[in-house]
Write a protein that holds these residues in place. Structure first.
Motif, mmCIF file in Angstrom:
data_model
loop_
_atom_site.group_PDB
_atom_site.id
_atom_site.type_symbol
_atom_site.label_atom_id
_atom_site.label_comp_id
_atom_site.label_asym_id
_atom_site.label_seq_id
_atom_site.Cartn_x
_atom_site.Cartn_y
_atom_site.Cartn_z
ATOM 1 N N ILE A 91 10.679 -4.453 6.104
ATOM 2 C CA ILE A 91 10.783 -3.950 7.469
ATOM 3 C C ILE A 91 11.668 -2.415 7.617
ATOM 4 N N PHE A 92 12.752 -2.567 6.958
ATOM 5 C CA PHE A 92 13.382 -1.230 7.128
ATOM 6 C C PHE A 92 12.651 -0.147 6.605
ATOM 7 N N HIS A 93 11.853 -0.132 5.605
ATOM 8 C CA HIS A 93 11.113 0.950 5.005
ATOM 9 C C HIS A 93 9.630 1.116 5.637
ATOM 10 N N LEU A 94 9.100 -0.064 5.895
ATOM 11 C CA LEU A 94 7.592 0.211 6.675
ATOM 12 C C LEU A 94 7.911 0.743 7.949
ATOM 13 N N PHE A 95 8.955 0.459 8.575
ATOM 14 C CA PHE A 95 9.032 1.027 10.273
ATOM 15 C C PHE A 95 9.980 2.070 10.095
ATOM 16 N N ASN A 96 10.381 2.714 8.921
ATOM 17 C CA ASN A 96 11.442 4.029 8.781
ATOM 18 C C ASN A 96 12.486 3.580 9.621
ATOM 19 N N VAL A 119 0.734 -1.553 0.164
ATOM 20 C CA VAL A 119 0.153 -0.100 0.015
ATOM 21 C C VAL A 119 0.822 1.480 -0.015
ATOM 22 N N LEU A 120 1.838 1.291 0.772
ATOM 23 C CA LEU A 120 2.913 2.518 0.640
ATOM 24 C C LEU A 120 3.627 2.523 -0.548
ATOM 25 N N PHE A 121 3.917 1.576 -1.233
ATOM 26 C CA PHE A 121 4.666 1.589 -2.502
ATOM 27 C C PHE A 121 4.213 0.804 -3.553
ATOM 28 N N PRO A 122 3.204 1.151 -3.982
ATOM 29 C CA PRO A 122 2.499 0.415 -5.046
ATOM 30 C C PRO A 122 3.089 0.133 -6.421
#
Length: 629
Positions: free
Chosen positions: A583-588, A426-429
């Motif tokens: 994980i890195f990108h979802l949780f910044n 959803v964040l990076f479609p």
């Protein structure tokens, strides 16, 4: 007959020989290479080269004249093309034929010889611009003018024919104005630019010391600081460029890492020897000239500007300041004490935290189910998708991953990595996935490994993979070796500042092994892995997501992803990289400093993502450029 250096084609042997001597400074005992057709033979003298040309390519020619031994001049000036030479009949096959005098061509050669003299004086650190002007004036007033005066007197007494007198006066005018193209700084720079020896003049500030630069502008001799520009690289490093680097580039249409390092060493040694202070404009000027000469090179490899208040990166800046630091450590230059400046930089790793998500409506009952009830995984997936915007807003406003996992405990279930997929998509479609063209991409990387990896342990692993029967190598083994050796390709350059019990500072430079261990760890069993994790926790440092392999690099038995006390078991190396990355990108989260450049490579090359928050790395830019080509 083709010149093996510049590729010009000549109609006869004598024209080719004179071209070698005049325009390339070759002597009788220089090394020559045949440029006819596909012939690439080399010869240690002009005589052997002549015999080869006569016997193999032009047996009908009678090469019976003696090759002149006296050195020719005008070596570094742009060569005249063969058509001009033949047109003006300067060289003919018949030595006894009368050679007509071409006034314009000879005048042009004389003017260019004067330019070469002036440029060579500029390259000598014993002369300032004032000295060079005085030398020019002295040559004209003390040598050329008396000679012309004497000739005029003799000719005036002996020759009365008007046409001959007119020709003589034209010759006398040329001799008196030998420095026509360099009589002023403007004319000299204009000539250099028009003949493509300078593409752009970048000015920088230098001290009023003896330096091989041209002062530009108004009279500045009494000023404490002066403004100047480095001489063109073609002049300063002619013997390196023409006989080595340019020849390699012409053959391969690219430079290798060794030649890049040599090129930077040459440039920085010149800058240091002339005591020219490094500046942004100087480094950028050198980088621009390198890219102009070697079209396939990437400017960011040599110079990379990152913001207004930060020092640039790139090979030129790094080499200069490493050399200065070594000279300070050995006492060759004095050390100045500079107070450390603390900068608090809280930039975000990616930009999705700036986004606003419209939470779904009428989801209270679904949230209650997620919070209090246990459901089957298909039901969990359905509920998860129905609340994704609400959850992303909650993640954005949370203070830590501990808070996130407390509020959304489903991340901790064995298949929690599939829930991460839902949120990430959803964040990076529009992002590509790691599986897209992975085989082609990995093949290109392995070719680079052969050329670039120097680390002995990494070379052994690469050789073992090559020598292993393909029947015993599955995709997991191949990919495991690939991600492990990426850390040797991108040897870490970052450092960590620590303090001991007495408060003394220690600067730790990360090794290739440090980078590998922050990315992927091997162990005999899960118990061994747990012991490793306990050791990491005891250090007090945050543990970023990384991959755990039960087994060895050539025999992986289980593949796990560790994240904040959670262990996800996955089926492949590629899936473990994908889960870690998401994980890195979802949780910044920040990439581990030990392996940040490797994670950036994975992000850019396999996922096709470029962010304005990415740290700049010239090595990464260079590798990506080579893989693209």
């Amino acid at each position: 007959m083709i010149c093996f250096i510049c590729g010009l084609n000549f109609g006869n042997w004598k024209a080719l020989v004179c071209h070698f001597k005049i325009f390339h400074s070759l002597k009788s005992l220089s090394t020559y290479r045949c440029g006819e057709g596909n012939c690439k033979q080399s010869f240690q003298s002009l005589a052997t080269f002549k015999r080869h040309i006569h016997a193999k390519h032009f047996p009908e020619l009678q090469l019976n004249f003696q090759i002149p031994e006296q050195p020719c001049t005008n070596s570094s000036l742009p060569s005249l093309n063969a058509e001009t030479i033949n047109k003006n009949n300067l060289l003919t096959e018949n030595e006894n034929a009368e050679i007509p005098f071409n006034f314009e061509l000879v005048s042009e050669l004389l003017y260019k010889s004067a330019v070469e003299l002036v440029v060579n004086l500029h390259s000598n650190n014993n002369f300032s611009r004032v000295d060079i002007v005085n030398i020019q004036v002295g040559i004209v007033e003390k040598i050329l003018t008396p000679i012309v005066s004497m000739l005029k007197k003799v000719v005036g007494d002996e020759i009365k024919e008007p046409i001959l007198l007119s020709k003589f006066h034209r010759v006398a005018s040329v001799i008196e104005n030998t420095f026509l193209y360099c009589s002023t700084e403007y004319r000299l720079l204009d000539w250099l630019i028009n003949n493509e020896f300078l593409s752009k003049i970048n000015q920088f500030t230098i001290n009023n010391e003896i330096c091989p630069v041209q002062h530009i502008g108004e009279t500045i001799f009494d000023e404490k600081n002066t403004t100047g520009a480095l001489l063109p690289l073609k002049f300063q490093f002619k013997k390196y460029f023409e006989q080595g680097i340019l020849e390699y580039f012409k053959t391969h249409n690219k430079l290798n890492d060794g030649i890049r390092a040599t090129l930077v060493d040459i440039l920085i040694a010149q800058v240091l020897s002339q005591q020219i202070p490094m500046s942004v404009s100087l480094a950028e000027s050198l980088a621009n000239q390198i890219v102009a000469m070697f079209k396939t090179e990437v400017k960011d490899t040599y110079f990379m500007k990152i913001g207004c208040n930060k020092n640039p990166k790139g090979k030129l800046y790094s080499k200069y300041y490493n050399s200065v630091r070594n000279m300070k450590n050995t006492g060759l230059i004095p050390t100045t004490i500079i107070k450390n400046k603390i900068i608090n930089d809280k930039t975000q790793k990616n930009g999705w935290f700036e986004k606003e998500f419209v939470s779904e409506s009428e989801i209270d009952s679904i949230l209650d189910v997620l919070k209090y009830n246990d459901t089957t995984f298909p039901e969990l997936e359905s509920n998860w998708k129905a609340t994704v915007n609400y959850r992303l807003n909650d993640i954005k406003n949370s203070g830590s991953t501990t808070d996130i996992l407390k509020n959304w405990k489903q991340y901790k279930v064995p298949y929690g990595h599939k829930l991460i997929d839902i949120d990430y998509n959803v964040l990076f479609p529009t992002n590509i996935n790691i599986y897209q063209d992975f085989k082609d991409k990995s093949d290109k990387i392995f070719k680079l490994f052969d050329e670039k990896i120097k680390d002995l342990n990494s070379r052994k692993i690469l050789d073992t993979l090559k020598n292993t029967n393909e029947m015993n190598i599955n995709d997991n083994v191949n990919n495991c070796v690939l991600v492990y050796l990426l850390h040797a390709l991108f040897a870490p350059t970052s450092r960590k500042l620590t303090r001991d019990e007495q408060g003394k500072k220690n600067l730790i430079k990360y090794s290739i092994k440090d980078s590998q261990d922050s990315f992927i760890v091997f162990g005999e069993s899960v118990d061994v892995m747990q012991q490793h994790l306990e050791q990491l926790k005891s250090r007090g440092d945050p543990i970023q997501p990384f991959i755990l392999i039960v087994g060895t690099i050539f025999h992986p038995k289980e593949i796990l992803v560790y994240f904040d006390t959670i262990m996800y078991k996955v089926h492949s190396i590629l899936r473990s990289i994908e889960v870690c990355y998401k994980i890195f990108h979802l949780f910044n989260l920040e990439y581990p400093s030990q392996s940040s450049i490797v994670w950036l490579f994975v992000q850019k090359y396999f996922f096709g993502v470029t962010s304005p928050y990415d740290s700049p790395h010239p090595k990464l830019v260079q590798i990506l450029s080579e893989l693209k080509n």
